[in-house]
Design a protein around this motif. Structure first.
Motif, short mmCIF file in Angstrom:
data_model
loop_
_atom_site.label_atom_id
_atom_site.label_comp_id
_atom_site.label_asym_id
_atom_site.label_seq_id
_atom_site.Cartn_x
_atom_site.Cartn_y
_atom_site.Cartn_z
N ALA A 1 -163.04 -97.93 -43.45
CA ALA A 1 -162.83 -99.21 -42.78
C ALA A 1 -161.37 -99.60 -42.95
N VAL A 2 -160.71 -99.91 -41.84
CA VAL A 2 -159.30 -100.29 -41.88
C VAL A 2 -159.15 -101.71 -41.35
N SER A 3 -158.10 -102.38 -41.80
CA SER A 3 -157.80 -103.73 -41.36
C SER A 3 -156.31 -103.82 -41.07
N ALA B 1 -152.24 -102.94 -35.64
CA ALA B 1 -153.25 -102.45 -36.57
C ALA B 1 -153.52 -100.98 -36.32
N PRO B 2 -154.01 -100.26 -37.32
CA PRO B 2 -154.33 -98.84 -37.12
C PRO B 2 -155.41 -98.67 -36.06
N ALA B 3 -155.26 -97.64 -35.26
CA ALA B 3 -156.23 -97.34 -34.19
C ALA B 3 -157.08 -96.15 -34.60
N ALA C 1 -154.42 -93.92 -36.65
CA ALA C 1 -153.00 -93.83 -36.36
C ALA C 1 -152.40 -95.22 -36.20
N VAL C 2 -151.13 -95.35 -36.60
CA VAL C 2 -150.39 -96.58 -36.43
C VAL C 2 -149.10 -96.25 -35.71
N LYS C 3 -148.73 -97.05 -34.71
CA LYS C 3 -147.54 -96.78 -33.91
C LYS C 3 -146.29 -97.26 -34.66
N LEU C 4 -145.15 -96.62 -34.33
CA LEU C 4 -143.88 -96.93 -34.97
C LEU C 4 -142.90 -97.51 -33.95
N HIS C 5 -141.90 -98.27 -34.47
CA HIS C 5 -140.83 -98.77 -33.62
C HIS C 5 -140.02 -97.61 -33.05
N ALA C 6 -139.40 -97.83 -31.93
CA ALA C 6 -138.53 -96.81 -31.35
C ALA C 6 -137.15 -96.85 -32.01
N GLY C 7 -136.44 -95.73 -31.92
CA GLY C 7 -135.07 -95.67 -32.43
C GLY C 7 -134.96 -95.73 -33.94
N LEU C 8 -135.85 -95.07 -34.64
CA LEU C 8 -135.80 -95.09 -36.11
C LEU C 8 -134.62 -94.25 -36.60
N PRO C 9 -133.95 -94.68 -37.66
CA PRO C 9 -132.81 -93.92 -38.18
C PRO C 9 -133.27 -92.72 -38.99
N ASP C 10 -132.35 -91.84 -39.30
CA ASP C 10 -132.67 -90.71 -40.16
C ASP C 10 -132.88 -91.19 -41.59
N GLY C 11 -133.65 -90.40 -42.35
CA GLY C 11 -133.89 -90.73 -43.75
C GLY C 11 -135.34 -90.52 -44.14
N THR C 12 -135.66 -90.93 -45.36
CA THR C 12 -137.00 -90.74 -45.91
C THR C 12 -137.84 -92.01 -45.70
N THR D 1 -141.68 -93.97 -46.13
CA THR D 1 -142.84 -94.02 -47.04
C THR D 1 -144.04 -94.57 -46.29
N VAL D 2 -145.16 -93.87 -46.40
CA VAL D 2 -146.42 -94.30 -45.78
C VAL D 2 -147.38 -94.71 -46.90
N THR D 3 -147.84 -95.94 -46.87
CA THR D 3 -148.84 -96.41 -47.84
C THR D 3 -150.11 -96.78 -47.09
N TYR D 4 -151.23 -96.55 -47.73
CA TYR D 4 -152.51 -96.89 -47.10
C TYR D 4 -153.47 -97.43 -48.16
N GLN D 5 -154.30 -98.36 -47.73
CA GLN D 5 -155.38 -98.89 -48.57
C GLN D 5 -156.55 -99.24 -47.65
N VAL D 6 -157.59 -98.44 -47.75
CA VAL D 6 -158.76 -98.57 -46.88
C VAL D 6 -160.00 -98.63 -47.76
N VAL D 7 -161.14 -98.79 -47.12
CA VAL D 7 -162.42 -98.84 -47.83
C VAL D 7 -163.30 -97.72 -47.30
N SER D 8 -163.79 -96.87 -48.19
CA SER D 8 -164.62 -95.75 -47.76
C SER D 8 -165.98 -96.24 -47.27
N ALA D 9 -166.70 -95.34 -46.63
CA ALA D 9 -167.99 -95.73 -46.03
C ALA D 9 -169.00 -96.17 -47.07
N ASP D 10 -168.85 -95.74 -48.33
CA ASP D 10 -169.78 -96.16 -49.37
C ASP D 10 -169.22 -97.30 -50.21
#
Length: 681
Positions: free
Chosen positions: A63-65, A83-85, A93-104, A106-115
């Protein structure tokens, strides 16, 4: 002696809850039952151009919010939009802004499993070239911290309260109806109701912070509470509270109207016996000429009393039947609030697993809750009869049989392989549980032996010791305290007071004799040992409910490894077929390149038994991952040459042992489907 025993019983019942929470508090951090198996871009990947979106694939549905998935640039600024689709196949999946600069990034996620368990994590990818990043990730895992500890403790208390409530009430109705009037039993059952109600309310308030920020200040956030009420777990907790309201009515009737019916039924029998015993001497001593008339009146009075007693017994039976039906419905409903929101509600054969889980929980409650009630009764109610213990022994045996049957099914469903017993945390805990069950059954067998000896042992000494002083006092009363005609009310009060004193003396004598009975003492010790082992068993059982099942742990481990180190070699399978018609034999060779999670190129070659290309009218392929109940995913390849079909972009959503089924049609009526298993990813 009862003054010293009462603290022991209270202490044991407190340990029943406290030890459970203390032993299992450490299980909360490993309660995530969904794992990230793939991502695009992959963890640590360096891409030449900025992606339009970031997608994450989990081992099961989550479950995502809003804000569940966040993408941060090297300076820590969010670059995701919306919001994530849900893209299907457990991919979000979550969409990103256009024209992102080079570099590293970070993707963070916090969801709730089905159980219902929270899952969190983070990974990085780079555009152009890796760079330094100012993003500081928290060390706290989802469901951890103070809020996680409080939620875990409330969860364990709720299990303990359910067991005491259901098991105590069942013990009274099925084994010891007179126990409805025992204060110690009433306190035990009511304590179970209070514990379950309080823990459920606490979980409802803690849930939003538990699956979200983890901050103590968010516990009383009404906005979070409103979001929780819209989730599956929130609906289950609210349903549990509504059922607890019905359970409160059940407890009130059990210890109110039902208790009065039981006491009235027993009192009526005693009054009838007493009237019969005293009427004859009274008639004989007053006037021999009127003895016949007095005897006739006494008989008529006895018939009337018997009729009244029969009516009261029928009312008691009807009320007991109604309580049994209503109590079962409420108890099953309470158990279903766990089954519909946790392990049983997701994964393999959920439609079968949920009712099996309800039966498992009810059997645990009847066995362990009844054991706790028996322990209280043995120490606080010395007049407990041997048949009561015998009836509970039979009930406990049936509960253990249900536990074994449902436990075998649950073990198969949650493990899936023998290796999971030793390679996963769930399997190791299950081995400990099996060992404890064997020990507990052994102690229970000893208790059954004590019960049999207690039933067979003569209790004439106790009965004679109780009757002797009462009989002597009655004789002295008949000899020296014969009531005179026309005596005032003072003599009646004095006689009632003496009767109460004699009853108290008789009760005390009976209690001393029962306390001194070695058979009863042995039964108390064996039941106490059972309760001690049951505390540990319940702790391990509750830990299993918050530990990732062995089946999903192994599958997620394999899928994660495949996502980190994808295969680059093609998969080739030769599958013989025979449609049964003329010229219906051959071999279908399926090639999948690169045979990993994501897009693949598929080629199908059909040859005759002599090795020459075989141009059949139709070829269809389907992929099924039975372990995760995915598929069949149909693929209709294009015919490009004699005996050669191909398809591009064949999507494999996750790694695992896939069944590849090929349907070959050699004529208008001759067709066959053949399959073969292959490890993909």
């Amino acid at each position: 002696m009862s003054s010293t025993i009462a603290p022991r019983v209270r202490t044991l019942l407190l340990l029943f809850l406290a030890v459970t929470g203390a032993l299992l508090a450490g299980a909360a951090p490993v309660s995530a039952h969904a794992a990230l198996t793939a991502s695009d871009p992959r963890q640590g990947a360096v891409v030449d151009e900025a992606p339009a979106q970031v997608s994450l694939t989990f081992s099961e549905g989550v479950a995502v919010s809003d804000g569940a998935v966040r993408v941060l640039d090297p300076k820590g600024k969010r670059v995701d939009t919306g919001a994530p689709a849900d893209q299907g196949a457990n991919t979000y999946a979550v969409k990103l802004h256009a024209g992102l600069p080079d570099g590293t990034f970070t993707v963070t996620y916090q969801v709730v499993s089905a159980d219902s368990h929270p899952v969190s994590g983070a990974f990085t990818f780079s555009i152009g070239a890796p760079s330094t990043t100012s993003v500081a990730l928290s060390d706290q895992t989802a469901g951890g911290g103070v809020v996680g500890g409080l939620y875990g403790f409330a969860r364990y208390v709720s299990y303990g309260g359910f067991i005491l409530l259901v098991g105590g009430a069942t013990f009274v109705l099925a084994c010891w109806p007179r126990g409805a009037g025992a204060r110690s039993v009433q306190r035990l059952v009511v304590s179970g109701w209070l514990a379950l109600t309080g823990a459920t309310l606490a979980m409802l308030l803690l849930r939003g912070s538990y699956t979200g920020s983890g901050r103590v200040g968010d516990i009383f956030d009404l906005a979070l509470l409103s979001q929780v009420l819209q989730t599956k777990t929130g609906a289950a907790l609210v349903s549990r509270l509504l059922l607890l309201a019905a359970a409160a009515l059940f407890v009130a009737v059990l210890f109110g109207a039902y208790d009065r019916r039981v006491r009235a039924d027993g009192t009526g029998e005693q009054n009838a016996t007493g009237t019969g015993d005293t009427s004859a001497p009274g008639a004989g001593s007053t006037d021999g000429g009127t003895g016949t008339a007095a005897g006739t009146d006494s008989t008529a009075g006895t018939d009337s009393t018997n009729s009244t007693d029969s009516t009261e017994s029928q009312e008691k039976s009807d009320l007991a039947f109604g309580l049994a039906i209503g109590g079962f419905v409420v108890a099953a409903g309470l158990a279903a609030t766990w089954a519909m929101a946790e392990h049983a509600s997701t994964g393999l054969q959920a439609g079968i697993a949920m009712p099996v889980d309800v039966l498992h929980l009810l059997a645990v409650a009847v066995w362990l809750g009844g054991l706790s009630t028996l322990l209280v009764a043995l120490f606080r109610a010395p007049s407990l009869d041997a048949p009561v213990v015998r009836r509970f022994s039979r009930l406990a045996f049936g509960s253990v049989a249900v536990l074994v049957a449902t436990g075998i099914y649950q073990s198969w469903r949650q493990l899936g392989s023998w290796s999971a017993f030793t390679e996963t945390t769930y399997g190791q805990l299950l081995l400990v549980k099996i060992g404890l069950v064997v020990v507990l059954v052994g102690i229970a067998w000893m208790s059954r032996r004590w019960t049999a000896r207690l039933v067979q042992a003569p209790e004439r000494r106790a009965a004679e010791a109780v009757r002797t002083p009462v009989g002597a006092a009655s004789a002295r009363t008949r000899k020296g305290a014969k009531p005179k005609a026309g005596s005032g009310g003072g003599d009646g009060k004095r006689a009632a007071q003496l009767a109460r004193q004699r009853a108290a003396v008789a009760s005390a004598a009976e209690k001393r004799l029962r306390d001194a009975d070695p058979l009863r003492t042995g039964l108390r010790r064996s039941v106490l040992a059972e309760a001690g082992v049951a505390v540990v068993l319940l702790a391990v059982t509750t830990a299993l409910t918050s530990t990732e099942p062995g089946r999903t742990e192994q599958e997620a481990r394999a899928a994660t490894a495949a996502a980190v180190t994808p295969q680059t070699g093609a998969l080739s399978l030769d599958i013989p077929f025979d449609t049964g018609g003329r010229d219906g034999k051959g071999v279908a060779r399926v090639e999948l390149d690169p045979a990993r999670v994501g897009g693949n190129e598929m080629h199908v070659y059909v040859d005759r038994p002599n090795g020459k290309a075989f141009d059949v009218p139709e070829i269809k392929v389907a992929f099924t991952l039975e372990a995760k109940d995915i598929g069949p995913l149909p693929v209709v390849p294009d015919h490009i040459a004699t005996g050669h079909w191909t398809a591009d972009g064949v999507q494999i959503p996750m790694a695992g042992s896939w069944t590849i089924a090929v349907t070959v049609r050699t004529s208008d009526i001759d067709q066959v489907t053949v399959d073969k298993n292959a490890q993909i990813g």
